[in-house]
Scaffold this motif. Structure first.
Motif, PDB file in Angstrom:
ATOM      1  N   VAL A 221       0.860  -1.179   0.000  1.00  0.00           N
ATOM      2  CA  VAL A 221       0.000   0.000   0.000  1.00  0.00           C
ATOM      3  C   VAL A 221       0.898   1.231   0.000  1.00  0.00           C
TER       4      VAL A 221
ATOM      5  N   SER B 102       0.841   5.940  -0.051  1.00  0.00           N
ATOM      6  CA  SER B 102       0.139   7.218  -0.056  1.00  0.00           C
ATOM      7  C   SER B 102       1.050   8.273  -0.661  1.00  0.00           C
TER       8      SER B 102
ATOM      9  N   LEU C 257      -4.286   7.670  -1.870  1.00  0.00           N
ATOM     10  CA  LEU C 257      -4.005   6.312  -1.404  1.00  0.00           C
ATOM     11  C   LEU C 257      -3.922   5.365  -2.592  1.00  0.00           C
TER      12      LEU C 257
ATOM     13  N   TRP D 206     -12.198   0.642   0.962  1.00  0.00           N
ATOM     14  CA  TRP D 206     -11.095   1.362   1.581  1.00  0.00           C
ATOM     15  C   TRP D 206     -11.593   2.081   2.831  1.00  0.00           C
TER      16      TRP D 206
ATOM     17  N   VAL E   5     -10.241   4.848   6.082  1.00  0.00           N
ATOM     18  CA  VAL E   5      -9.266   5.761   6.679  1.00  0.00           C
ATOM     19  C   VAL E   5      -9.712   6.038   8.098  1.00  0.00           C
TER      20      VAL E   5
ATOM     21  N   TYR F 108      -4.744   3.720   7.067  1.00  0.00           N
ATOM     22  CA  TYR F 108      -5.637   3.323   5.981  1.00  0.00           C
ATOM     23  C   TYR F 108      -5.429   1.844   5.641  1.00  0.00           C
TER      24      TYR F 108
ATOM     25  N   THR G  37      -0.178   7.435   7.157  1.00  0.00           N
ATOM     26  CA  THR G  37       0.138   8.633   6.394  1.00  0.00           C
ATOM     27  C   THR G  37      -0.239   9.850   7.210  1.00  0.00           C
TER      28      THR G  37
ATOM     29  N   PRO H 205       1.639   6.467  -6.518  1.00  0.00           N
ATOM     30  CA  PRO H 205       0.747   7.307  -5.705  1.00  0.00           C
ATOM     31  C   PRO H 205       0.992   8.794  -5.971  1.00  0.00           C
TER      32      PRO H 205
END
Length: 542
Positions: free
Chosen positions: A45, A47, A57, A81, A83, A123, A137, A284
């Motif tokens: 993953v 960001s 993201l 997703w 956050v 996230y 992040t 990203p």
């Protein structure tokens, strides 16, 4: 055979396994995911591009065995997703569902808005019953915040085949970065073995051929995204990135590249379109219309960061007096106007510029050409002296002089260029032929994460031939305060209202996955001046 006559490696020569995504969770101190997460979310993953109210993201899913990168196969699927303000996701503040499929290589990008400034967020993504690794992040501070401190990791030139990304691992272990700035050459386009570690492939990349098609670029991006150290750093801190040439092909310009042969490799426009599409899918980063990547981010009243694109709009590389041609450009006119306007109207203390290739002059010979006056014109010598690397700003004198003259005329101070590309470390003051005694800005150049430099190209022991070369360069270029040509590593930029300092860290051995790192040098520039001074290196090993 690679022709190096027009690439940054000429400067240096002339001067003498995929891993599971579970690894990204270690720095967060979170529990390892089930094996399914390393299969479905095997590329980690990430960001990027933090704003006061938002963050970008990224992830990729592999929902079926046939859905491997570049395959163009597999189902269209729904990915959730979330956050949250806590790593356990008890306080989810934003969430949603997005579809992805083979048309975008099963990548997922979410531009989350409505967040609080200067806030840490966690996230994750979910496909069916499988949850991704957790990323961390944070958003940028509000534009009017009197920010007291900013710390950025700075990296460039990470060649998979030349070694391991220990630089990323050491940056991830710090735990004190606000963002990572990547100045280009995130991937390399060459076929296996064409540009490795002094001719030795440390770990082969995929595909084995030079990447040309959309499928090729997707697979190469996917290979890089399996590196555990790269995943760890992406999962811990937002990245601010731009491209240089190897995201496309070596020494790229607006109409072609040194490493592109239309007769055998097809249309350059088609290749660029494929590279742009894969980059947009796998990175990203926010891209504007026509894949525009130059953009500006701001960190309170302390600093803004202008990220440049020095490939898409530039004229073809040239040599001799052609480097003085005012009709040639490295930035393109629209981007240069955007940069100058942003620097002149900025209300922040520091104006940082993410600059993929070196802007500081490098004169060769005992006397710089500009000192010869009319004789230089008679002899046909370029106004800033001969350059062996016209791929840098040295090959585009008119743009550089226009920029410097603009800064002087408008009394724009506290401009700091952050540069990569040339696989070596430099601390320089920015001058032109008419401003030798009065620098206008400073430049910090970080070395490569893994890509070859002087000792690798010359097959000499480190700190032998390169020391003599660096001495000659500094003697001919007094605005260069330090040059180191052999080591690999990364930089850490530390910014306060009073000064801007770059710390250079070198890794002990790029070919070893467990390489250590040490602080090698530190240079600072104080508020209101464009003069560098060296700071005593703080003994520090990681």
């Amino acid at each position: 055979m690679v022709n190096t006559s027009l690439e940054r490696r000429t400067l240096l020569k002339a001067a003498g396994t995929a891993a599971g995504a579970a690894a990204v969770l270690t720095p967060l101190g979170l529990a390892s995911p089930a094996h399914a997460a390393t299969t479905v979310f095997q590329h980690g993953v990430a960001s990027g591009d933090p704003l006061p109210d938002g963050i970008l993201l990224w992830t990729r899913v592999t929902p079926t065995d046939e859905s491997r990168p570049g395959s163009g196969l597999g189902p269209v699927v729904a990915v959730e997703w979330h956050v949250a303000t806590d790593p356990g996701f008890a306080a989810v503040v934003r969430s949603g569902t997005v579809s992805t499929g083979p048309d975008r290589d099963h990548t997922v990008k979410i531009d989350v808005t409505g967040l609080r400034p200067a806030t840490t967020y966690y996230y994750r993504f979910r496909y069916g019953a499988t949850t991704s690794p957790v990323g961390r992040t944070h958003t940028a501070p509000a534009y009017d915040t009197d920010l007291a401190h900013l710390r950025l990791g700075v990296v460039s030139c990470a060649n998979w085949e030349a070694g391991y990304f220990s630089a990323y691992r050491h940056l991830a272990a710090r735990g004190d970065l606000d963002a990572v700035v990547h100045l280009g050459d995130y991937i390399y386009e060459y076929k296996t073995g064409e540009f490795a570690a002094a001719g030795r492939v440390v770990r082969p990349h995929q595909p084995a051929n030079e990447i040309i098609t959309l499928r090729d670029y997707r697979i190469r991006h996917a290979t890089y995204k399996t590196d555990p150290d790269l995943q760890a750093l992406h999962a811990l801190v937002p990245w601010i990135i731009t491209w240089d040439d190897h995201e496309f092909a070596n020494d790229a310009w607006s109409g072609g590249a040194q490493n592109h042969d239309p007769a055998t490799e097809g249309s350059w426009a088609d290749r660029v379109a494929a590279a742009h599409r894969a980059y947009a899918e796998w990175m990203p980063v926010r891209l504007g219309p026509d894949a525009r990547i130059y953009r500006r981010l701001r960190f309170g009243t302390l600093a803004d960061l202008s990220m440049l694109d020095l490939r898409s709009y530039r004229s073809q590389q040239a040599s001799g007096v052609a480097v003085d041609d005012p009709n040639r450009t490295i930035t393109g006119h629209a981007q240069l106007d955007w940069l100058l306007s942003g620097l002149a109207t900025s209300t922040t203390r520091w104006k940082l510029v993410g600059n993929p290739v070196m802007i500081s002059r490098l004169d060769f010979g005992t006397l710089p050409a500009w000192s010869l006056g009319p004789l230089a014109t008679l002899l046909g010598i370029p106004s800033n002296g001969y350059t062996v690397n016209p791929d840098d700003w040295d090959g585009y004198n008119a743009d550089r002089e226009h920029l410097v003259n603009f800064l002087r005329a408008n009394r724009v101070s506290n401009v700091v260029f952050l540069t990569g590309d040339i696989h070596s470390s430099w601390a320089s003051e920015l001058t032109t032929r008419t401003t030798v005694q009065s620098p206008t800005a400073v430049e910090f150049v970080v070395t490569s994460v893994t890509s070859d430099n002087v000792d690798d190209f010359t097959h000499t022991p480190p700190d032998t031939l390169s020391l003599a070369i660096a001495g000659v360069l500094r003697a001919a270029n007094p605005h260069v305060k330090w040059a180191e040509l052999d080591q690999h590593g990364y930089g850490v930029l530390d910014v306060t209202p009073d000064r801007c300092r770059m710390d250079w860290y070198f890794v002990t051995d790029r070919t070893k996955a467990d390489a250590g790192a040490y602080l090698a040098r530190s240079f600072s520039v104080d508020n209101g001046v464009a003069r560098l001074h060296e700071e005593v290196a703080r003994l520090h090993e990681e």
